[in-house]
Design an enzyme around this catalytic site. Structure first.
Site, PDB file in Angstrom:
ATOM      1  N   GLY A  63      -3.875  -1.481   6.451  1.00 32.77           N
ATOM      2  CA  GLY A  63      -3.099  -2.714   6.417  1.00 32.77           C
ATOM      3  C   GLY A  63      -3.818  -3.871   7.063  1.00 32.77           C
ATOM      4  O   GLY A  63      -3.612  -5.020   6.688  1.00 32.77           O
ATOM      5  N   ASP A  65      -7.307  -4.226   7.243  1.00 30.64           N
ATOM      6  CA  ASP A  65      -8.414  -4.583   6.350  1.00 30.64           C
ATOM      7  C   ASP A  65      -8.154  -3.954   4.988  1.00 30.64           C
ATOM      8  O   ASP A  65      -8.742  -2.943   4.625  1.00 30.64           O
ATOM      9  CB  ASP A  65      -9.746  -4.116   6.942  1.00 30.64           C
ATOM     10  CG  ASP A  65     -10.956  -4.662   6.182  1.00 30.64           C
ATOM     11  OD1 ASP A  65     -10.750  -5.448   5.240  1.00 30.64           O
ATOM     12  OD2 ASP A  65     -12.083  -4.295   6.524  1.00 30.64           O
ATOM     13  N   ASN A 111       6.507  -7.359   8.464  1.00 29.85           N
ATOM     14  CA  ASN A 111       5.751  -7.767   7.288  1.00 29.85           C
ATOM     15  C   ASN A 111       6.444  -7.284   6.023  1.00 29.85           C
ATOM     16  O   ASN A 111       7.067  -6.227   6.005  1.00 29.85           O
ATOM     17  CB  ASN A 111       4.302  -7.254   7.358  1.00 29.85           C
ATOM     18  CG  ASN A 111       4.125  -5.911   6.677  1.00 29.85           C
ATOM     19  OD1 ASN A 111       3.976  -5.837   5.453  1.00 29.85           O
ATOM     20  ND2 ASN A 111       4.158  -4.830   7.459  1.00 29.85           N
ATOM     21  N   PHE A 115       1.614  -4.786  -0.540  1.00 30.53           N
ATOM     22  CA  PHE A 115       0.336  -4.261  -1.064  1.00 30.53           C
ATOM     23  C   PHE A 115      -0.488  -5.364  -1.733  1.00 30.53           C
ATOM     24  O   PHE A 115      -1.042  -5.167  -2.825  1.00 30.53           O
ATOM     25  CB  PHE A 115       0.576  -3.126  -2.066  1.00 30.53           C
ATOM     26  CG  PHE A 115       0.968  -1.801  -1.483  1.00 30.53           C
ATOM     27  CD1 PHE A 115       0.991  -1.582  -0.120  1.00 30.53           C
ATOM     28  CD2 PHE A 115       1.316  -0.741  -2.333  1.00 30.53           C
ATOM     29  CE1 PHE A 115       1.350  -0.341   0.398  1.00 30.53           C
ATOM     30  CE2 PHE A 115       1.678   0.492  -1.814  1.00 30.53           C
ATOM     31  CZ  PHE A 115       1.702   0.697  -0.451  1.00 30.53           C
ATOM     32  N   ASN A 172      -0.303   6.743   0.512  1.00 28.33           N
ATOM     33  CA  ASN A 172       0.772   5.937   1.106  1.00 28.33           C
ATOM     34  C   ASN A 172       1.993   5.982   0.190  1.00 28.33           C
ATOM     35  O   ASN A 172       1.992   5.388  -0.889  1.00 28.33           O
ATOM     36  CB  ASN A 172       0.284   4.495   1.296  1.00 28.33           C
ATOM     37  CG  ASN A 172       1.258   3.655   2.112  1.00 28.33           C
ATOM     38  OD1 ASN A 172       2.393   4.043   2.334  1.00 28.33           O
ATOM     39  ND2 ASN A 172       0.802   2.500   2.545  1.00 28.33           N
ATOM     40  N   SER A 175       5.429   2.674   2.432  1.00 28.03           N
ATOM     41  CA  SER A 175       5.621   1.246   2.695  1.00 28.03           C
ATOM     42  C   SER A 175       7.005   0.839   2.207  1.00 28.03           C
ATOM     43  O   SER A 175       7.413   1.206   1.101  1.00 28.03           O
ATOM     44  CB  SER A 175       4.565   0.412   1.969  1.00 28.03           C
ATOM     45  OG  SER A 175       4.926  -0.954   1.997  1.00 28.03           O
ATOM     46  N   ASN A 177       7.832  -2.098   1.336  1.00 25.62           N
ATOM     47  CA  ASN A 177       7.734  -3.397   0.663  1.00 25.62           C
ATOM     48  C   ASN A 177       7.359  -3.329  -0.811  1.00 25.62           C
ATOM     49  O   ASN A 177       7.143  -4.355  -1.440  1.00 25.62           O
ATOM     50  CB  ASN A 177       6.731  -4.278   1.413  1.00 25.62           C
ATOM     51  CG  ASN A 177       7.137  -4.469   2.860  1.00 25.62           C
ATOM     52  OD1 ASN A 177       8.287  -4.758   3.144  1.00 25.62           O
ATOM     53  ND2 ASN A 177       6.191  -4.265   3.773  1.00 25.62           N
ATOM     54  N   THR A 178       7.261  -2.121  -1.371  1.00 23.87           N
ATOM     55  CA  THR A 178       7.089  -1.928  -2.802  1.00 23.87           C
ATOM     56  C   THR A 178       8.327  -1.204  -3.308  1.00 23.87           C
ATOM     57  O   THR A 178       8.599  -0.077  -2.871  1.00 23.87           O
ATOM     58  CB  THR A 178       5.825  -1.105  -3.112  1.00 23.87           C
ATOM     59  OG1 THR A 178       4.667  -1.836  -2.680  1.00 23.87           O
ATOM     60  CG2 THR A 178       5.702  -0.820  -4.603  1.00 23.87           C
ATOM     61  N   LYS A 209       1.082   9.599   4.416  1.00 22.23           N
ATOM     62  CA  LYS A 209       1.666   8.721   5.433  1.00 22.23           C
ATOM     63  C   LYS A 209       3.173   8.626   5.215  1.00 22.23           C
ATOM     64  O   LYS A 209       3.621   8.249   4.130  1.00 22.23           O
ATOM     65  CB  LYS A 209       1.028   7.328   5.376  1.00 22.23           C
ATOM     66  CG  LYS A 209       1.438   6.416   6.531  1.00 22.23           C
ATOM     67  CD  LYS A 209       0.560   5.176   6.577  1.00 22.23           C
ATOM     68  CE  LYS A 209       0.838   4.342   7.809  1.00 22.23           C
ATOM     69  NZ  LYS A 209      -0.095   3.197   7.937  1.00 22.23           N
ATOM     70  N   ASN A 238       4.669   5.060   9.360  1.00 24.78           N
ATOM     71  CA  ASN A 238       4.562   3.716   8.816  1.00 24.78           C
ATOM     72  C   ASN A 238       5.545   2.806   9.549  1.00 24.78           C
ATOM     73  O   ASN A 238       6.135   3.203  10.559  1.00 24.78           O
ATOM     74  CB  ASN A 238       4.867   3.751   7.310  1.00 24.78           C
ATOM     75  CG  ASN A 238       4.080   2.710   6.528  1.00 24.78           C
ATOM     76  OD1 ASN A 238       3.940   1.560   6.961  1.00 24.78           O
ATOM     77  ND2 ASN A 238       3.569   3.093   5.373  1.00 24.78           N
ATOM     78  N   GLY A 289       3.345   1.401  17.636  1.00 28.71           N
ATOM     79  CA  GLY A 289       3.638   0.829  18.935  1.00 28.71           C
ATOM     80  C   GLY A 289       2.624   1.071  20.030  1.00 28.71           C
ATOM     81  O   GLY A 289       2.915   0.808  21.198  1.00 28.71           O
TER      82      GLY A 289
END
Length: 348
Positions: A63, A65, A111, A115, A172, A175, A177-178, A209, A238, A289
């Protein structure tokens, strides 16, 4: 410039829009402006996991790079491993901006990037042209596009493409966010994806993950699916879609995945549960964290063979890596552990 000086400039970066600051940081890293940590790692930090040798167990999570633009400069900051990605088969813009928010009061980030990345072709070109041997272990994190995805087709193709140029591959499926991605963590769907990937045939260790928001009863079946499929390890965890009542930032209700300090306790508890269930059958990487050597040590004692940073690194800057390693080395010595591996799972 040294990592310490680069870290001293972090407050200036925090005056910028979060995503702009991230882009500038990557460009600065790619140009070598963050310097390097040339001090050798303490011998007690060396460890072996996933069949690989690590000079230390502290890594950079995926995430940061996404497009593998600053792999070598990041490794030279002293990380034992760097995970690049998430990369998808085709380029995609990700979600509309703004999509990255600092919760400064909470030492956290939300965030909903989605992706955003330049796609597999550009990613592979960068990995192919890296100067080798690399100074640290390289992981490749793969995911599917928001539109036109076929996970049973895409994940095997991604794994086969990145494996020759990385030391391990992370799938992955967590996430937030997808749309629909986290549904792939379900026992039956994950089993179908892993059957298509066939981890033992990839040629490099394959990890999965997971999200910290899994129902407690869901973790054991997922772990058994991973073990049966020949997965080498799990990354726990994640970002979370939960919003703890302790959050103080006015940005706390933004949609997306929460990372940073508020994730430490729930992700560490999940890590302990996974350690007890896996009983040594999978390597665990603890993420969520971590911003100090003491927190890295807690992850290790909870069952992590390796530990990843993300938000702590974004706040603390390049000097944080060496600081965590020195503190972790002292804690291992204090408690009579000759090596990291001796401490793994001792609290779980």
């Amino acid at each position: 410039m040294t990592p310490l000086l680069a870290s001293a400039l972090m407050p200036l970066m925090r005056g910028l829009d979060a995503e702009l600051a991230h882009r500038l940081a990557l460009k600065g890293l790619a140009m070598g402006l963050a310097g390097r940590d040339s001090r050798p790692d303490a011998p007690n930090l060396a460890t072996r996991a996933l069949g690989l040798d690590f000079s230390n167990p502290i890594g950079l999570a995926a995430g940061f790079d996404k497009d593998a633009t600053a792999i070598l400069p990041l490794m030279r900051l002293g990380f034992g491993f760097v995970e690049a990605g998430t990369v998808t088969p085709r380029p995609q813009e990700g979600n509309p901006r703004p999509r990255l928010f600092r919760l400064t009061e909470d030492k956290a980030v939300i965030n909903r990037m989605g992706f955003n990345n330049a796609g597999l072709h550009e990613y592979l070109l960068r990995l192919k042209h890296l100067e080798r041997p690399l100074p640290a272990v390289l992981g490749a994190n793969v995911g599917v596009n928001k539109e036109g995805a076929d996970p049973e087709r895409d994940y095997p193709g991604l794994c086969a493409s990145v494996a020759p140029y990385s030391d391990y591959v992370t799938i992955n499926v967590s996430s937030p966010n997808t749309p629909g991605l986290r549904d792939l963590q379900g026992e039956e769907r994950l089993a179908a994806i892993l059957a298509a990937v066939a981890p033992p045939t990839v040629g490099k260790p394959v990890l999965v993950k997971l999200a910290p928001d899994l129902a407690e009863e869901a973790l054991e079946p997922i772990i058994e699916v991973c073990v049966a499929a020949g997965v080498a390890g799990l990354i726990i965890s994640n970002t979370t879609v939960a919003r703890p009542g302790s959050l103080r930032s006015p940005l706390k209700d933004q949609i997306g995945g929460l990372s940073g300090a508020p994730l430490f306790e729930p992700s560490t508890e999940m890590l302990s549960r996974a350690w007890r269930i896996t009983a040594g059958r999978l390597v665990l990487i603890g993420a969520g964290g971590v911003s100090s050597g003491a927190q890295a040590y807690r992850k290790i004692r909870a069952g992590a063979s390796l530990v990843q940073l993300y938000t702590g690194f974004a706040y603390g800057g390049p000097a944080l890596v060496g600081k965590i390693k020195r503190e972790l080395s002292r804690l291992l010595k204090r408690d009579g552990f000759a090596y990291v591996a001796d401490a793994v799972g001792t609290d779980a």
